[in-house]
Design a protein around this motif. Sequence first.
Motif, short mmCIF file in Angstrom:
data_model
loop_
_atom_site.label_atom_id
_atom_site.label_comp_id
_atom_site.label_asym_id
_atom_site.label_seq_id
_atom_site.Cartn_x
_atom_site.Cartn_y
_atom_site.Cartn_z
N PRO A 47 0.83 -1.21 0.00
CA PRO A 47 0.00 0.00 0.00
C PRO A 47 0.86 1.26 0.00
CG PRO A 47 -0.73 -1.55 1.69
CD PRO A 47 0.60 -2.04 1.19
N LEU A 48 0.69 2.08 -1.02
CA LEU A 48 1.42 3.33 -1.14
C LEU A 48 0.49 4.54 -1.25
CD1 LEU A 48 4.19 2.28 -3.72
CD2 LEU A 48 4.39 2.41 -1.23
N TRP A 73 -8.05 -5.79 -8.85
CA TRP A 73 -7.86 -5.80 -7.41
C TRP A 73 -7.20 -7.06 -6.87
CZ3 TRP A 73 -8.11 -1.23 -5.49
CH2 TRP A 73 -9.00 -0.28 -6.01
N GLN A 74 -6.99 -8.06 -7.70
CA GLN A 74 -6.46 -9.34 -7.18
C GLN A 74 -5.07 -9.18 -6.55
OE1 GLN A 74 -5.46 -12.39 -10.10
NE2 GLN A 74 -5.49 -10.86 -11.73
N TYR A 75 -4.34 -8.12 -6.90
CA TYR A 75 -3.01 -7.89 -6.33
C TYR A 75 -2.99 -6.77 -5.29
CZ TYR A 75 -1.74 -10.71 -10.36
OH TYR A 75 -1.67 -11.73 -11.29
N PHE A 76 -4.16 -6.28 -4.93
CA PHE A 76 -4.22 -5.09 -4.07
C PHE A 76 -4.93 -5.37 -2.74
CE2 PHE A 76 -3.21 -3.50 -8.17
CZ PHE A 76 -2.51 -2.32 -7.98
N GLY A 77 -4.86 -6.62 -2.29
CA GLY A 77 -5.53 -7.00 -1.05
C GLY A 77 -5.02 -6.27 0.17
N ARG A 78 -3.78 -5.80 0.14
CA ARG A 78 -3.23 -5.10 1.30
C ARG A 78 -3.84 -3.71 1.49
NH1 ARG A 78 3.16 -6.81 0.33
NH2 ARG A 78 2.88 -9.04 0.77
N ARG A 80 -7.04 -3.43 1.58
CA ARG A 80 -8.41 -3.77 1.96
C ARG A 80 -8.99 -2.85 3.02
NH1 ARG A 80 -11.05 -6.76 5.87
NH2 ARG A 80 -12.90 -7.90 5.16
N GLU A 81 -8.30 -2.67 4.12
CA GLU A 81 -8.83 -1.87 5.22
C GLU A 81 -9.00 -0.40 4.81
OE1 GLU A 81 -10.03 -2.88 8.14
OE2 GLU A 81 -9.67 -4.92 7.39
N ALA A 82 -8.03 0.13 4.08
CA ALA A 82 -8.12 1.53 3.67
C ALA A 82 -9.29 1.75 2.72
CB ALA A 82 -6.81 1.96 3.01
N LEU A 83 -9.48 0.83 1.78
CA LEU A 83 -10.54 0.98 0.79
C LEU A 83 -11.92 0.82 1.42
CD1 LEU A 83 -8.82 -1.04 -2.05
CD2 LEU A 83 -9.23 1.42 -2.07
N LEU A 84 -12.07 -0.20 2.26
CA LEU A 84 -13.36 -0.42 2.92
C LEU A 84 -13.65 0.70 3.91
CD1 LEU A 84 -13.26 -4.28 3.57
CD2 LEU A 84 -14.52 -3.06 1.79
N GLY A 85 -12.63 1.15 4.61
CA GLY A 85 -12.82 2.23 5.58
C GLY A 85 -13.23 3.53 4.93
N ALA A 86 -12.84 3.72 3.68
CA ALA A 86 -13.19 4.94 2.95
C ALA A 86 -14.49 4.80 2.17
CB ALA A 86 -12.06 5.32 2.01
N ALA A 87 -15.16 3.66 2.30
CA ALA A 87 -16.45 3.41 1.64
C ALA A 87 -16.36 3.59 0.13
CB ALA A 87 -17.53 4.31 2.23
N ILE A 88 -15.31 3.01 -0.46
CA ILE A 88 -15.11 3.12 -1.91
C ILE A 88 -15.76 1.92 -2.60
CG2 ILE A 88 -13.39 3.16 -3.75
CD1 ILE A 88 -11.50 4.59 -1.85
N ASP A 89 -16.50 2.20 -3.66
CA ASP A 89 -17.12 1.18 -4.50
C ASP A 89 -16.04 0.65 -5.44
OD1 ASP A 89 -18.78 -0.38 -6.08
OD2 ASP A 89 -19.68 1.34 -7.13
N LEU A 90 -15.71 -0.64 -5.34
CA LEU A 90 -14.59 -1.22 -6.07
C LEU A 90 -15.07 -1.93 -7.33
CD1 LEU A 90 -12.63 -2.74 -3.04
CD2 LEU A 90 -12.44 -0.44 -4.02
N VAL A 91 -14.53 -1.54 -8.48
CA VAL A 91 -14.86 -2.17 -9.76
C VAL A 91 -13.67 -3.01 -10.20
CG1 VAL A 91 -15.47 -1.79 -12.18
CG2 VAL A 91 -16.38 -0.27 -10.40
#
Length: 199
Positions: A47-48, A73-78, A80-91
């Motif tokens: 995560p950067l 997203w298959q390589y961006f699991g790390r 996870r917390e930042a994306l879910l915490g920011a309530a981002i809709d992931l495509v």
Amino acid sequence: MTQSTVPAAAPVAVYWDFENLHARLVEDRQGDGAYNTPDGRFKAQEPLVQVQKLVDFAATLGPLAINRAYCNWQYFGRYREALLGAAIDLVQLFPPGASAKNGADIRLCLDAQDDSARFANIAQFVIIGGDSDFMPLTHKLKATGRRVVGIGARKSTNRYWAGCCDAFYYYEDVVAVGASSPSTHASITATSFTALSAS
């Protein structure tokens, strides 16, 4: 609705070309071209991107009606917390070949134009990515009276794309300042355009 009459609390739509930004930050650390190799791209990514700082910044423009990010997203699991915490809709976008792009910029443009037609209440569109492919979308959105705000990494942002935006901010400046007053945001914009015109 014209650009000059956008109310302060007008809803905002945010669209992330996530891998585009992440790739630039990787190459800032490891050198140009480091990400676009099999060993650099097709592995779990560190995560950067400072996700929450960008979300907080976008929220200063108005309430977030859409907050959507495009990536393989298959390589961006790390993230996870930042994306879910920011309530981002992931495509999720799988590339159609080992060396192919994931097509995030095309899908992003199609979705943003569709959303602009469906949701007349959205007055501002924030596009996070530095690709010149966003120029036609920007022209279309501005023709409907929407305000377009761009955010991109300093080294990879196309200067003509940045110039198309009503306001443009470098990622590095946004995360350094964080969410603050509109006057601070204005100073970031001025700095960005000074750098662009000099390049």
